[in-house]
Design a protein around this motif. Structure first.
Motif, PDB file in Angstrom:
ATOM      1  N   ILE A 201       4.213 -11.392   1.766  1.00 15.02           N
ATOM      2  CA  ILE A 201       4.025 -11.084   0.406  1.00 15.02           C
ATOM      3  C   ILE A 201       5.401 -10.133  -0.031  1.00 15.02           C
ATOM      4  N   THR A 202       5.549  -9.247   0.897  1.00 13.13           N
ATOM      5  CA  THR A 202       6.717  -7.972   0.510  1.00 13.13           C
ATOM      6  C   THR A 202       7.541  -8.079   2.035  1.00 13.13           C
ATOM      7  N   LYS A 203       8.658  -7.315   1.685  1.00 11.37           N
ATOM      8  CA  LYS A 203       9.654  -7.152   2.733  1.00 11.37           C
ATOM      9  C   LYS A 203       9.736  -5.404   2.664  1.00 11.37           C
ATOM     10  N   ASP A 204       9.446  -4.685   3.648  1.00  5.23           N
ATOM     11  CA  ASP A 204       9.729  -3.205   4.029  1.00  5.23           C
ATOM     12  C   ASP A 204       9.258  -2.470   2.761  1.00  5.23           C
ATOM     13  N   THR A 205       8.115  -2.898   2.046  1.00  5.75           N
ATOM     14  CA  THR A 205       7.534  -2.230   1.308  1.00  5.75           C
ATOM     15  C   THR A 205       6.011  -2.400   1.054  1.00  5.75           C
ATOM     16  N   THR A 206       4.839  -1.511   0.869  1.00  5.02           N
ATOM     17  CA  THR A 206       3.710  -1.931   0.657  1.00  5.02           C
ATOM     18  C   THR A 206       3.386  -1.357  -0.856  1.00  5.02           C
ATOM     19  N   SER A 207       4.278  -1.082  -1.742  1.00  6.37           N
ATOM     20  CA  SER A 207       4.031  -0.613  -3.064  1.00  6.37           C
ATOM     21  C   SER A 207       3.574  -1.600  -3.931  1.00  6.37           C
ATOM     22  N   ALA A 217      -1.939 -11.425  -4.979  1.00  2.00           N
ATOM     23  CA  ALA A 217      -1.726 -10.485  -4.106  1.00  2.00           C
ATOM     24  C   ALA A 217      -2.120  -9.044  -4.810  1.00  2.00           C
ATOM     25  N   TYR A 218      -1.778  -8.895  -5.932  1.00  8.08           N
ATOM     26  CA  TYR A 218      -2.055  -7.684  -6.768  1.00  8.08           C
ATOM     27  C   TYR A 218      -3.507  -7.495  -6.859  1.00  8.08           C
ATOM     28  N   LYS A 219      -3.957  -8.686  -7.573  1.00  6.05           N
ATOM     29  CA  LYS A 219      -5.554  -8.787  -7.878  1.00  6.05           C
ATOM     30  C   LYS A 219      -6.338  -8.548  -6.651  1.00  6.05           C
ATOM     31  N   TRP A 220      -6.126  -9.066  -5.572  1.00  2.83           N
ATOM     32  CA  TRP A 220      -6.892  -9.212  -4.169  1.00  2.83           C
ATOM     33  C   TRP A 220      -6.662  -7.763  -3.610  1.00  2.83           C
ATOM     34  N   ASN A 222      -6.218  -5.127  -5.244  1.00  2.00           N
ATOM     35  CA  ASN A 222      -6.920  -3.777  -5.897  1.00  2.00           C
ATOM     36  C   ASN A 222      -8.160  -4.162  -6.294  1.00  2.00           C
ATOM     37  N   SER A 223      -8.824  -5.233  -5.747  1.00  2.00           N
ATOM     38  CA  SER A 223      -9.949  -5.583  -6.014  1.00  2.00           C
ATOM     39  C   SER A 223     -11.146  -4.565  -5.782  1.00  2.00           C
ATOM     40  N   LYS A 224     -12.400  -4.606  -6.520  1.00  2.00           N
ATOM     41  CA  LYS A 224     -13.384  -3.739  -5.838  1.00  2.00           C
ATOM     42  C   LYS A 224     -14.149  -4.364  -4.656  1.00  2.00           C
ATOM     43  N   SER A 225     -13.947  -5.670  -4.524  1.00  2.00           N
ATOM     44  CA  SER A 225     -14.762  -6.238  -3.416  1.00  2.00           C
ATOM     45  C   SER A 225     -13.986  -6.013  -2.044  1.00  2.00           C
ATOM     46  N   PRO A 226     -14.728  -5.626  -1.003  1.00  2.00           N
ATOM     47  CA  PRO A 226     -14.103  -5.586   0.220  1.00  2.00           C
ATOM     48  C   PRO A 226     -13.605  -6.620   0.757  1.00  2.00           C
ATOM     49  N   SER A 227     -14.435  -7.676   0.720  1.00  2.00           N
ATOM     50  CA  SER A 227     -13.874  -8.929   1.215  1.00  2.00           C
ATOM     51  C   SER A 227     -12.709  -9.555   0.595  1.00  2.00           C
ATOM     52  N   LEU A 228     -12.484  -9.460  -0.891  1.00  2.00           N
ATOM     53  CA  LEU A 228     -11.183  -9.941  -1.315  1.00  2.00           C
ATOM     54  C   LEU A 228      -9.938  -9.144  -0.900  1.00  2.00           C
ATOM     55  N   ARG A 229     -10.370  -7.642  -0.896  1.00  2.00           N
ATOM     56  CA  ARG A 229      -9.275  -6.688  -0.350  1.00  2.00           C
ATOM     57  C   ARG A 229      -8.805  -7.098   0.894  1.00  2.00           C
ATOM     58  N   ARG A 230      -9.533  -7.878   1.625  1.00  2.00           N
ATOM     59  CA  ARG A 230      -9.173  -8.159   2.926  1.00  2.00           C
ATOM     60  C   ARG A 230      -8.067  -9.412   3.145  1.00  2.00           C
ATOM     61  N   ASN A 231      -8.182  -9.832   1.967  1.00  2.00           N
ATOM     62  CA  ASN A 231      -7.116 -11.242   1.741  1.00  2.00           C
ATOM     63  C   ASN A 231      -5.729 -10.753   1.838  1.00  2.00           C
ATOM     64  N   VAL A 232      -5.396  -9.288   1.523  1.00  2.00           N
ATOM     65  CA  VAL A 232      -3.924  -8.967   1.766  1.00  2.00           C
ATOM     66  C   VAL A 232      -4.159  -7.966   2.860  1.00  2.00           C
ATOM     67  N   LEU A 233      -3.268  -7.825   3.752  1.00  2.00           N
ATOM     68  CA  LEU A 233      -3.188  -6.908   4.982  1.00  2.00           C
ATOM     69  C   LEU A 233      -1.607  -6.074   5.080  1.00  2.00           C
ATOM     70  N   ASN A 234      -2.099  -4.858   5.361  1.00  2.00           N
ATOM     71  CA  ASN A 234      -0.816  -3.980   5.448  1.00  2.00           C
ATOM     72  C   ASN A 234      -0.421  -3.665   6.846  1.00  2.00           C
ATOM     73  N   TYR A 235       0.661  -4.173   7.224  1.00  2.00           N
ATOM     74  CA  TYR A 235       1.141  -3.985   8.431  1.00  2.00           C
ATOM     75  C   TYR A 235       2.454  -3.933   8.767  1.00  2.00           C
ATOM     76  N   GLY A 236       3.027  -2.707   9.478  1.00  2.00           N
ATOM     77  CA  GLY A 236       4.495  -2.701   9.666  1.00  2.00           C
ATOM     78  C   GLY A 236       5.183  -2.247   8.503  1.00  2.00           C
ATOM     79  N   GLY A 237       4.545  -1.644   7.415  1.00  2.00           N
ATOM     80  CA  GLY A 237       5.185  -1.484   6.420  1.00  2.00           C
ATOM     81  C   GLY A 237       5.392  -2.537   5.420  1.00  2.00           C
ATOM     82  N   GLN A 238       4.836  -3.719   5.683  1.00  2.00           N
ATOM     83  CA  GLN A 238       4.761  -4.792   4.847  1.00  2.00           C
ATOM     84  C   GLN A 238       3.470  -5.592   4.405  1.00  2.00           C
ATOM     85  N   LEU A 239       3.440  -6.244   3.279  1.00  2.00           N
ATOM     86  CA  LEU A 239       1.956  -6.888   2.738  1.00  2.00           C
ATOM     87  C   LEU A 239       2.274  -8.445   3.475  1.00  2.00           C
ATOM     88  N   TYR A 240       1.188  -8.869   3.937  1.00  2.00           N
ATOM     89  CA  TYR A 240       0.800 -10.229   4.256  1.00  2.00           C
ATOM     90  C   TYR A 240      -0.448 -10.657   3.664  1.00  2.00           C
TER      91      TYR A 240
END
Length: 475
Positions: A201-207, A217-220, A222-240
């Motif tokens: 999703i991103t390179k060298d940023t999680t902003s 990616a943005y909607k998931w 920033n979702s209120k649903s914990p399950s949907l938020r898990r669709n986007v993972l923050n790892y190593g300073g990047q988003l996947y």
């Protein structure tokens, strides 16, 4: 007395020219022997050099196993050193010419686009220049980046416009870049494959500022649903995108389907960005939460769960199989292939990639081709080209799966300092490495094509000689 004196004098006069002739003949014979011996020694030295070169190709186990090396960090003044000869392989009497249907491809990455965006006219001109250049250098297929960071270089229902189209993520450029590329490619007799990074999703940023608010990616995230938020993972300073989530897989598959439906592309192409390197804590990070839920459910049902490593490989293989099926249902002539990292041992590490390439290659319904990125010279200390290629050619392939090789045009003409930094000094000493890699690959009888990374290097002055030597083989 006078008669005898005459005879003696005549005898002397006869012997002298004979002796002179014998001396001259002896000198000539000696000279010829020395010359022939010199040629024999050189031929013997050349033969030894070829035999030494073949040792790399017959190494028992190919590239070394872990610890892993950096697949992405892995030249000649006027020619090769003798012990790097690669044009002759055991059982062959010379270099093969291109087989019918051999692919000659070039990757055109997002780095070959401007982040400032384009107008229709400027993008069309840029593409025309690139494709003319590709055609003039004997390439027949372009692999164009159309989804780099969960964005799109085409009109998509699922992904926001790329900043490389308009200059701003989520903003329409007012034209369709992929349609222009398809039209311009086919008008030149070039085939075109749409190149996608499925999870990145991103390179060298999680902003959040790097995401279009209209994107999944943005909607998931920033979702209120914990399950949907898990669709986007923050790892190593990047988003996947989370590879284990079915909703994510559906998004990726739908994105592929709309390309094949709406554009006359010849193929869909994934590269080597799958699971990131999860390090020593791989059992506890990234999508480990989803694995634990899966394992708990298995135990509750009285079944043994897969290991987290096998489970992750299955996540990727499931996506690959479903993408293949989706492509073929829409257009059976559209091909789907993958370009994984070049060291096959790395692909089977416990903490990285999770790419079961042996399954994909050996069974129907996954891929049409595999193109490992073998970016090393013949003398690389860990992954020399011949031994690395041998590990790939020894993998059992289904009859419908082709093997291509990805070659490192970006290393052509690099300086000795740069070559030393990547631990592959040959690239600063030769301008025929790519040429000899093509020749050697052809002689295996197992390689059906080549893809160069990347377009920008075609016109780089320091790489020009190496590129020309190699692409002349495509004629």
């Amino acid at each position: 007395m006078q008669k005898n004196t005459y005879r003696q004098a005549k005898k002397k006069n006869f012997i002298l020219p004979v002796l002179t002739s014998l001396v001259l003949i002896s000198c000539a014979v000696f000279t010829l022997c020395v010359y022939n011996r010199s040629r024999s020694v050189k031929a013997l030295e050349d033969l030894k050099a070829e035999n030494n070169a073949s040792l790399d190709a017959t190494a028992p186990d190919g590239p070394v196993s872990p610890p892993a090396i950096n697949d992405n960090s892995s030249l000649d003044g006027t020619g090769s050193t003798s012990n790097e000869s690669s044009t002759v392989t055991p059982g062959s009497s010379g270099t093969k010419t291109p087989a019918s249907g051999e692919l000659h491809g070039i990757w055109i990455s997002f780095l070959d686009y401007s982040p400032k965006g384009y107008t229709r006219a400027s993008f069309t001109k840029h593409v025309q220049t690139m494709f003319d250049n590709c055609k003039s250098k004997n390439f027949d297929t372009v692999f164009v980046h159309v989804r780099m960071f969960s964005d799109a270089m085409y009109n998509s229902k699922y992904f926001p416009w790329s900043k490389y189209s308009s200059g701003k993520i989520g903003k329409s450029p007012g034209f369709d870049p992929l349609q222009i590329m398809v039209t311009e490619a086919h008008s030149r007799g070039l085939k075109i494959h749409a190149w996608i990074n499925p999870y990145r999703i991103t390179k060298d940023t999680t902003s959040n500022s790097a995401l279009a608010k209209s994107s999944y990616a943005y909607k998931w995230r920033n979702s209120k649903s914990p399950s949907l938020r898990r669709n986007v993972l923050n790892y190593g300073g990047q988003l996947y995108f989370n590879p284990s989530k079915q909703t994510v897989q559906n998004l990726i598959i739908n994105g592929v389907k709309e390309i094949v439906k709406n554009y006359d592309v010849d193929g869909i192409h994934f590269d080597d960005y799958f699971y990131p390197n999860l390090g020593t804590a791989y059992r506890k990070n990234f999508d480990a939460k989803e694995y634990n839920t899966y394992a708990k459910k298995c135990r509750k049902n009285g079944t043994a769960p897969l290991s987290i490593v096998t489970w992750r490989r299955n996540n990727v293989s499931k996506l690959i199989k479903n993408v293949y099926s989706a492509v073929k249902k829409i257009d059976k002539n559209c091909i789907f292939g993958i370009s994984p990292a070049g060291n096959i041992n790395n692909l089977y590490l416990n903490n990285n990639y999770y790419c079961d390439v042996k399954k994909w290659m050996g069974n129907p319904g996954y891929i049409d081709y595999i193109c490992p990125q073998i970016y090393w010279s013949f003398k690389h200390p860990s992954c020399p080209y011949k031994a690395t290629l041998k590990t790939w050619t020894s993998v059992k392939k289904h009859k419908n799966v082709k093997l291509y090789t990805g070659l490192a045009a970006y290393r052509a003409g690099i300086s000795s300092k740069e070559a030393k930094a990547i631990g592959d000094k040959s690239w600063s000493k030769s301008n025929t490495i790519l040429k000899r890699q093509i020749q050697y690959s052809r002689n295996t009888g197992d390689v059906s094509g080549f893809i160069f990374f990347d377009y920008a290097d075609l016109e780089r002055s320091s790489a020009r000689k190496e590129i020309k030597n190699a692409t002349n083989l495509f004629k």
